[in-house]
Motif scaffolding. Structure first.
Motif, PDB file in Angstrom:
ATOM      1  N   PRO A 217       3.652   3.793   0.704  1.00 24.61           N
ATOM      2  CA  PRO A 217       3.656   2.633   1.811  1.00 24.61           C
ATOM      3  C   PRO A 217       2.626   2.620   2.758  1.00 24.61           C
ATOM      4  O   PRO A 217       1.916   3.746   2.769  1.00 24.61           O
ATOM      5  CB  PRO A 217       5.064   3.289   2.755  1.00 24.61           C
ATOM      6  CG  PRO A 217       5.781   3.819   1.818  1.00 24.61           C
ATOM      7  CD  PRO A 217       4.548   4.768   0.641  1.00 24.61           C
TER       8      PRO A 217
ATOM      9  N   GLU B 119       0.819   3.031   9.755  1.00 20.37           N
ATOM     10  CA  GLU B 119       1.177   2.468  11.263  1.00 20.37           C
ATOM     11  C   GLU B 119       0.001   1.198  11.340  1.00 20.37           C
ATOM     12  O   GLU B 119      -1.159   1.257  11.055  1.00 20.37           O
ATOM     13  CB  GLU B 119       0.831   3.433  12.123  1.00 20.37           C
ATOM     14  CG  GLU B 119       1.476   2.945  13.318  1.00 20.37           C
ATOM     15  CD  GLU B 119       1.452   3.936  14.518  1.00 20.37           C
ATOM     16  OE1 GLU B 119       1.482   3.535  15.760  1.00 20.37           O
ATOM     17  OE2 GLU B 119       1.347   5.194  14.310  1.00 20.37           O
TER      18      GLU B 119
ATOM     19  N   SER C 216       5.172  -5.338   8.772  1.00 22.94           N
ATOM     20  CA  SER C 216       6.526  -4.595   8.758  1.00 22.94           C
ATOM     21  C   SER C 216       7.243  -4.975   7.461  1.00 22.94           C
ATOM     22  O   SER C 216       8.192  -3.887   7.136  1.00 22.94           O
ATOM     23  CB  SER C 216       7.106  -5.033  10.024  1.00 22.94           C
ATOM     24  OG  SER C 216       7.688  -6.349   9.959  1.00 22.94           O
TER      25      SER C 216
ATOM     26  N   THR D  97       6.858  -2.022   4.734  1.00 25.68           N
ATOM     27  CA  THR D  97       7.126  -0.580   5.009  1.00 25.68           C
ATOM     28  C   THR D  97       8.128  -0.189   4.062  1.00 25.68           C
ATOM     29  O   THR D  97       9.021  -0.839   3.548  1.00 25.68           O
ATOM     30  CB  THR D  97       7.479  -0.485   6.408  1.00 25.68           C
ATOM     31  OG1 THR D  97       8.677  -1.360   6.783  1.00 25.68           O
ATOM     32  CG2 THR D  97       6.463  -0.922   7.276  1.00 25.68           C
TER      33      THR D  97
END
Length: 206
Positions: free
Chosen positions: A6, A9, A13, A16
């Motif tokens: 994945p 940061e 989104s 993820t």
């Protein structure tokens, strides 16, 4: 990202591990996709990163070969899609464009199949007739979801889907691939997620 992990940061989104697990939690055994969808993912990996990448993507999976019109759990597809997109992210500038790149291969693969060739006959009536029948093509490749095409002009419209485990990015890439296959000029697509399993993609061409 060659390791199939994945993104960190700051990444989308949608890309993820948390989002993958959220979608997986909503699946049921009745939610399936055809093997063609797996082929699209694996062909993108093979073309961009080589056969070793395909083997790495499939290493955790029980299935190693997917037959075009056999049905497989969408949960299996989501695992393969996300792993491949993570692997392709480095080459394509992130998860989102990696999924679009994968989706762009769906139209050529589908249109070259027996069902796809029959669907392509609609093109004789013009691209609008063929595009109007995208929900039919969607149902031919997945057991889940409801979709529709609403026209906003002679060469523009909106594709919407509900209870759809695919990302709007899949549909963006798929539409661009279809428009290229039809030879439409100035094609534009812009999608968004409108609900937990709901997508909307605006499209147009010149």
């Amino acid at each position: 990202m060659s390791g199939g992990q994945p993104p960190g940061e700051g990444a989308s989104s949608l890309g993820t591990e948390l989002e993958l697990q959220r979608r997986l939690a909503l699946t049921t055994p009745a939610d399936t996709v055809r093997g063609l969808s797996f082929h699209t993912v694996l062909e993108a990996l093979r073309a961009d990163l080589g056969e070793e990448a395909v083997e790495q993507c499939l290493a955790p999976r029980v299935e190693k070969v997917y037959r075009s019109f056999f049905s497989y759990p969408v949960s299996e597809y989501l695992h393969v899609l996300y792993t491949a997109a993570w692997m392709l992210s480095g080459k394509h500038g992130g998860f989102e464009d990696a999924v679009r790149r994968i989706g762009a291969g769906l139209a050529p693969g589908f249109l070259s199949s027996v069902v796809g060739r029959a669907y392509l006959l609609l093109a004789k009536e013009g691209p609008k007739q063929l595009i109007s029948n995208m929900p039919v093509a969607f149902k031919a490749t997945a057991s889940f979801g409801e979709s529709r095409v609403t026209w906003t002009g002679p060469k523009s419209g909106v594709f919407t889907s509900k209870k759809d485990f695919l990302l709007y990015l899949n549909h963006e890439g798929g539409m661009l691939g279809l428009f290229r296959a039809l030879g439409l000029q100035g094609a534009r697509v812009r999608g968004r997620q409108t609900g937990p399993l709901e997508n909307e993609v605006e499209f147009s061409w010149e």
